[in-house]
Design an enzyme around this catalytic site. Structure first.
Site, short mmCIF file in Angstrom:
data_model
loop_
_atom_site.label_atom_id
_atom_site.label_comp_id
_atom_site.label_asym_id
_atom_site.label_seq_id
_atom_site.Cartn_x
_atom_site.Cartn_y
_atom_site.Cartn_z
N GLY A 164 0.80 -1.23 0.00
CA GLY A 164 0.00 0.00 0.00
C GLY A 164 0.83 1.27 0.00
N LYS A 201 17.52 1.13 -6.63
CA LYS A 201 17.77 2.37 -7.35
C LYS A 201 16.41 3.05 -7.54
CE LYS A 201 20.10 4.85 -10.62
NZ LYS A 201 20.83 5.88 -9.88
N ILE A 203 14.05 4.82 -9.70
CA ILE A 203 13.89 5.03 -11.14
C ILE A 203 13.11 6.33 -11.34
CG2 ILE A 203 13.04 4.02 -13.31
CD1 ILE A 203 15.11 2.20 -12.07
N LYS A 237 -2.72 3.49 -6.49
CA LYS A 237 -3.30 3.59 -7.83
C LYS A 237 -4.64 4.33 -7.83
CE LYS A 237 -1.04 -0.79 -8.58
NZ LYS A 237 -1.19 -2.25 -8.42
N ASN A 290 1.72 -9.81 -6.41
CA ASN A 290 0.54 -9.80 -5.57
C ASN A 290 -0.16 -11.14 -5.74
OD1 ASN A 290 0.03 -6.30 -6.13
ND2 ASN A 290 0.83 -7.29 -4.32
N ARG A 292 -2.86 -12.69 -5.21
CA ARG A 292 -4.30 -12.61 -4.94
C ARG A 292 -4.98 -11.94 -6.12
NH1 ARG A 292 -4.25 -7.15 -4.42
NH2 ARG A 292 -2.45 -6.25 -3.35
P1 ADP Z 1 3.58 -1.40 -2.41
O1 ADP Z 1 3.57 -2.87 -2.22
O2 ADP Z 1 3.72 -0.65 -1.12
O3 ADP Z 1 2.45 -0.90 -3.26
P2 ADP Z 1 5.47 -1.44 -4.64
O4 ADP Z 1 6.78 -2.08 -4.55
O5 ADP Z 1 4.40 -2.17 -5.37
O6 ADP Z 1 4.96 -1.05 -3.16
O7 ADP Z 1 5.62 -0.01 -5.29
C1 ADP Z 1 4.54 0.91 -5.34
C2 ADP Z 1 4.87 2.06 -6.26
O8 ADP Z 1 6.07 2.72 -5.84
C3 ADP Z 1 5.16 1.68 -7.70
O9 ADP Z 1 3.99 1.55 -8.45
C4 ADP Z 1 5.99 2.87 -8.16
O10 ADP Z 1 5.16 3.98 -8.40
C5 ADP Z 1 6.81 3.17 -6.94
N1 ADP Z 1 8.12 2.48 -6.99
C6 ADP Z 1 8.42 1.25 -6.53
N2 ADP Z 1 9.71 0.95 -6.72
C7 ADP Z 1 10.28 2.01 -7.33
C8 ADP Z 1 11.61 2.34 -7.80
N3 ADP Z 1 12.62 1.50 -7.65
N4 ADP Z 1 11.80 3.55 -8.38
C9 ADP Z 1 10.78 4.45 -8.51
N5 ADP Z 1 9.52 4.20 -8.10
C10 ADP Z 1 9.26 3.02 -7.51
#
Ligand code: ADP
Length: 448
Positions: A164, A201, A203, A237, A290, A292
């Site tokens: 989240g 890193k 991005i 999202k 994910n 699920r």
């Molecule tokens: P969560 O499980 O908390 O939702 P995620 O790993 O799925 O976390 O990442 C959620 C969001 O964070 C991604 O959709 C993206 O927008 C941002 N994000 C994740 N990793 C990176 C990264 N290495 N660089 C830039 N943005 C990132």
């Protein structure tokens, strides 16, 4: 096939499961907390059982109470929905030991993909590209600095147990890293009971593109192409669409194949999502799985014509998927807007309360997945999603036009919702031109 299923969730996803079961001729037992007592969607289940007080920790998250409800309700299987117990491998294991089917992957597969750090290791094993970063959990500040200098700033600190969008911190230099490190591990411990942090890193201005996967217990694993979920606020999202605009076909294919490879390496079956971020040069990197059904599953259903909920239930009952990968062809363009009970004008403050009147949109290509009804009281205890508006049209342009029309038709009196911000986002020229990355919402719209 199962005769009776317990729906271990609430709100729109509980209703989604009940609807799928109805069509499959399966009876449902819903559970509810005190806060959800009397909610209209519960009437659509064959039976509804109270599992405790309003607080999720005392009801929807209580394994003992959910299992008792399953025993009382005399079900053969449990659908966990998303959130709550859906990715709790211990819960899946308890179901197994009670001889109750769990509609999802095995506890073993769930564990392999469950925490983000192990999932990264699994991705490397499956030769799926991961974001450059630490090999594993970082044990102290010095190590964090060392890794960050190696991969280059800016870096992102992430909680291995995170979800989240919580427990993430960006750091641009040594100094910022030191304080980000303290904050991230404290936040991770408080929110997830696990202080484990790893480094990636950061991005710059990536897109979030994820692959929907679906497999059975007979070794078949398919992908249902991608969803683009770059329209986010604070890593949460807001809008999801399929196909992902601007994604080169070769990249799309490579990502889909990578997702299937990863799932097979994990011994995964059922529905799931493999999430990636895509940089400005169209390189893709795995971020997490994910294990699920996801909130945004309808956009994949619309473009592929596959009912993911029914497929999930069939697969859990041991049925073989009657699909061929080359016949899963995406058609047209689908968009989903998450309608939350929040006030976009007040920094997205949650707006629980009574919905005096709701008028749902309709018409060609419009789907409204919602448990809300006129007179329904949105409880303050859970997430603020009150409905998902999904459109499906031949082209992205048509889908945007239909969505704007449908959003204007939607009326929710009594509480504030995120519908107005969606209209604004969809009307933005950057959205039209598909120039959207994960910073779009904050950068372009909310900064005004
Ligand atoms: P969560 O499980 O908390 O939702 P995620 O790993 O799925 O976390 O990442 C959620 C969001 O964070 C991604 O959709 C993206 O927008 C941002 N994000 C994740 N990793 C990176 C990264 N290495 N660089 C830039 N943005 C990132």
């Amino acid at each position: 096939m199962f005769k009776r299923i317990l729906v271990a969730n609430r709100g729109e996803i509980a209703l989604r499961v009940i609807r799928a079961c109805r069509e499959l001729g399966i009876e449902t037992v819903a559970i509810f907390s005190e806060a959800d007592r009397g909610a209209p969607y519960l009437e659509l289940a064959d039976e509804a059982i109270c599992v405790g007080p309003s607080r999720a920790a005392d009801s929807y998250l209580r394994i003992d109470r959910v299992i008792s409800a399953a025993e009382i309700g005399n079900v053969q299987a449990i659908h966990p929905g998303y959130g709550f117990l859906s990715e709790n491998s211990h819960f899946a294991e308890v179901c197994r030991s009670c001889d109750i089917g769990f509609i999802g992957p095995t506890p073993e597969a769930m564990e392999r993909v469950g925490d983000k750090n192990s999932a990264r290791a699994l991705a490397r094993e499956a030769k799926v590209p991961t974001v450059p970063g630490s090999e594993g959990i970082i044990s102290n500040e010095q190590e964090a600095v060392k890794v960050a200098r190696e991969i280059g700033f800016p870096v992102l600190l992430k909680a291995t147990a995170g979800g989240g969008g919580k427990g993430m911190r960006v750091a641009a230099n040594d100094l910022a890293l030191a304080s980000a490190w303290q904050q991230a591990s404290a936040e991770a411990l408080a929110a997830f009971g696990n202080p484990g942090i790893y480094i990636e890193k950061y991005i710059e201005r990536p897109r979030h593109v994820e692959i929907q996967i679906l497999g059975d217990q007979h070794g078949n694993m398919f992908h249902l192409w991608e969803r683009d979920c770059s329209t986010q606020r604070r890593h949460q999202k807001l809008i999801e669409e399929s196909p992902s605009p601007r994604l080169p076909q070769a990249t799309r294919l490579a990502m889909a194949e990578a997702a299937v490879r990863l799932a097979k390496t994990a011994g995964y079956y059922s529905a799931g999502t493999v999430e990636f971020i895509v940089d400005q040069q169209d390189n893709f990197y795995f971020i997490e799985v994910n294990a699920r059904i996801q909130v945004e599953h309808p956009v994949s259903e619309m473009v592929t014509g596959i009912d993911l909920l029914k497929a999930q239930i069939r697969v859990a009952a041991g049925e073989k998927l009657d699909l061929k990968q080359e016949e899963i062809i995406p058609r047209g363009h689908a968009i989903e807007c998450r309608i939350n009970a929040e006030d976009p004008a007040a920094n997205f403050r949650p707006c629980p309360g009574r919905i005096d009147r709701i008028v749902a949109p309709g018409g060609f290509g419009v789907r409204w997945d919602s448990h809300a009804a006129s007179g329904y009281v949105v409880p303050p205890h859970y997430d603020s999603l009150i409905g998902k508006l999904i459109v499906h049209q031949p082209t992205r342009k048509d889908a945007i036009d239909t969505m704007i029309r449908a959003l204007r038709e939607l009326r929710v009196d009594g509480i504030k919702t995120t519908a107005p911000i969606h209209i604004e986002l969809l009307q933005n020229s950057a959205f039209h031109d598909a120039q959207v990355d994960t910073t779009f919402v904050e950068r372009v719209v909310l900064a005004k």
